[in-house]
Design an enzyme around this catalytic site. Structure first.
Site, PDB file in Angstrom:
ATOM      1  N   GLY A 154     -24.628   0.694 -27.705  1.00 56.22           N
ATOM      2  CA  GLY A 154     -24.936   1.853 -28.447  1.00 56.22           C
ATOM      3  C   GLY A 154     -26.021   2.671 -28.001  1.00 56.22           C
ATOM      4  O   GLY A 154     -26.065   2.867 -26.593  1.00 56.22           O
ATOM      5  N   HIS A 197       0.777  -1.334  -0.078  1.00 62.12           N
ATOM      6  CA  HIS A 197       0.006  -0.182   0.054  1.00 62.12           C
ATOM      7  C   HIS A 197       0.921   1.263   0.028  1.00 62.12           C
ATOM      8  O   HIS A 197       1.926   1.255   0.094  1.00 62.12           O
ATOM      9  CB  HIS A 197      -1.122  -0.053   1.091  1.00 62.12           C
ATOM     10  CG  HIS A 197      -1.932  -1.114   1.147  1.00 62.12           C
ATOM     11  ND1 HIS A 197      -3.143  -1.167   2.059  1.00 62.12           N
ATOM     12  CD2 HIS A 197      -2.349  -2.117   0.024  1.00 62.12           C
ATOM     13  CE1 HIS A 197      -3.943  -2.210   1.859  1.00 62.12           C
ATOM     14  NE2 HIS A 197      -3.499  -2.648   0.632  1.00 62.12           N
ATOM     15  N   GLU A 213       1.458   3.674   2.130  1.00 62.38           N
ATOM     16  CA  GLU A 213       2.039   4.049   3.116  1.00 62.38           C
ATOM     17  C   GLU A 213       3.305   3.243   3.468  1.00 62.38           C
ATOM     18  O   GLU A 213       4.130   3.863   3.803  1.00 62.38           O
ATOM     19  CB  GLU A 213       1.275   3.949   4.686  1.00 62.38           C
ATOM     20  CG  GLU A 213      -0.211   4.811   4.642  1.00 62.38           C
ATOM     21  CD  GLU A 213      -0.999   4.078   3.738  1.00 62.38           C
ATOM     22  OE1 GLU A 213      -2.556   4.507   4.315  1.00 62.38           O
ATOM     23  OE2 GLU A 213      -1.222   3.190   3.027  1.00 62.38           O
TER      24      GLU A 213
END
Length: 378
Positions: A311, A55, A57
């Site tokens: 679409g 992560h 940190e």
């Protein structure tokens, strides 16, 4: 509580820029950036690694150690509340405490129920000063797809199209190659390379026989290809069914649930080829309910961000069912002026302008001679 300390905001903007570097690789984890500051200078930085990796940190602390910096007494600027539980990686709150961080400046709390205030509480209990709410609005923008998935069980849905200045996405014969510029089309491939799934309607799949793959760009994740095909009209030879090549991204066909007991051999062949079949119920207006499909993509495939490429009927259904979050629209310097040319959206009704679907303009960008409009829905 929002804080406006200019130094806090300046460092947090750097952390937010780092978080953006994780887009397309960190999901389904949130995008997080962390900057470590001591005595007015940066001593470490990091952002969330690809899913399963360190992560932000932990990456910032590792960066500080590599630089030979002492993290004791430093301030950590973090774009999202540090985790407090063991997952694929150890708790980040514990890592910050063990590094003797003196202060944590956090942009926003984490809505994930296994964190949700526990990370901030753990830091405070350890004597770390905690400041929250710095640049929170921007932090929420960065992690809008993650926040939606965690709080609703639905992915962030981005719909894109290219249109002429008079709002047409194809001629009356269905020709649409090419409305937008090469640079705009390259941008679409960049979006594909960061999405969890690419969704099209069967009309688009029949007209274009698309690959729906990211090409000639850095591919950060391989998007699942999803076709809304209520009546199972897509032929076996299509590139999204049995005509796919070995190694092509996986395919999901969403069909009317009443067909599950119908053309069994074709469904058997598709499943044998690795194609996932998702049956959907009909709504009272006879359109398929798309929410179960989106929830399935989250639950079965950890989808955070869905890119919709057409679409007009599919776009209308997503808007009508309040499932769309973002519109990315390329406006090209071309005019068709043909009442029979195809518009970008069908299936919505409005007796007055006040009944129209409201949009919020988020960003405008010029790409060669095209204009890219980024809208939020609602």
């Amino acid at each position: 509580m929002e804080h406006h300390d200019p130094q806090h905001e300046a460092w947090m903007w750097q952390a937010l820029a780092l978080a953006e570097r994780s887009r397309g690789s960190a999901e389904p984890n949130p995008l997080v950036g962390c900057v470590l500051v001591k005595q007015g200078r940066e001593i470490g930085r990091g952002h969330t690694a690809p899913f399963g990796g360190p992560h932000a940190e932990a990456a910032a602390l590792a960066d500080a150690r590599q630089r030979g910096e002492d993290t004791a007494g430093a301030t950590a600027y973090i774009t999202l509340e540090p985790c407090s539980h063991f997952g694929k990686t150890p708790p980040c709150a514990e890592a910050l405490i063990e590094a003797h961080i003196a202060r944590a400046v956090v942009a926003m709390g984490d809505p994930f129920d296994r964190v949700a205030g526990r990370g901030l509480a753990k830091l405070r209990e350890a004597g770390v000063e905690v400041v929250t709410g710095v640049c929170e609005a921007r932090a929420r923008e960065v992690n809008a797809p993650y926040i939606k998935r965690i709080t609703t069980g639905l992915p962030w849905v981005t719909i894109k199209w290219a249109a002429t200045l008079d709002g047409k996405i194809a001629t009356h014969r269905g020709d649409s190659r090419w409305i937008s510029s090469p640079a705009s089309r390259r941008r679409v491939h960049e979006w594909r390379a960061r999405a969890d799934a690419i969704l099209v309607g069967v009309g688009t799949a029949l007209a274009d026989d698309p690959q729906l793959t990211a090409r000639e760009v850095e591919v950060r994740r391989v998007a699942r290809r999803v076709v809304l095909d209520p009546e199972l009209r897509l032929p076996p030879q299509a590139r999204l069914t049995l005509g796919s090549e070995p190694g092509d991204p996986p395919v999901t066909l969403a069909i009317d649930e009443h067909l599950v007991d119908g053309p069994g051999q074709r469904l058997h062949d598709y499943r044998a080829h690795g194609i996932e079949i998702v049956p959907l119920p009909q709504l009272p207006d006879h359109h398929l309910d798309l929410a179960p499909l989106l929830r399935h993509l989250v639950a079965a495939h950890d989808a955070t961000h869905i890119l919709v490429e057409g679409g007009a009927g599919l776009t209308g259904s997503l808007l009508k069912q309040n499932l769309a979050d973002q519109l990315l629209v390329f406006i090209a310097p071309k005019l068709l002026g043909d009442a029979n040319a195809l518009g970008a959206v069908t299936g919505l009704t409005a007796d007055t302008i006040n009944d129209a679907t409201p949009l919020n303009l988020h960003h405008v960008e010029r790409i060669e001679d095209d204009v890219l409009l980024d809208y939020r829905v609602g």
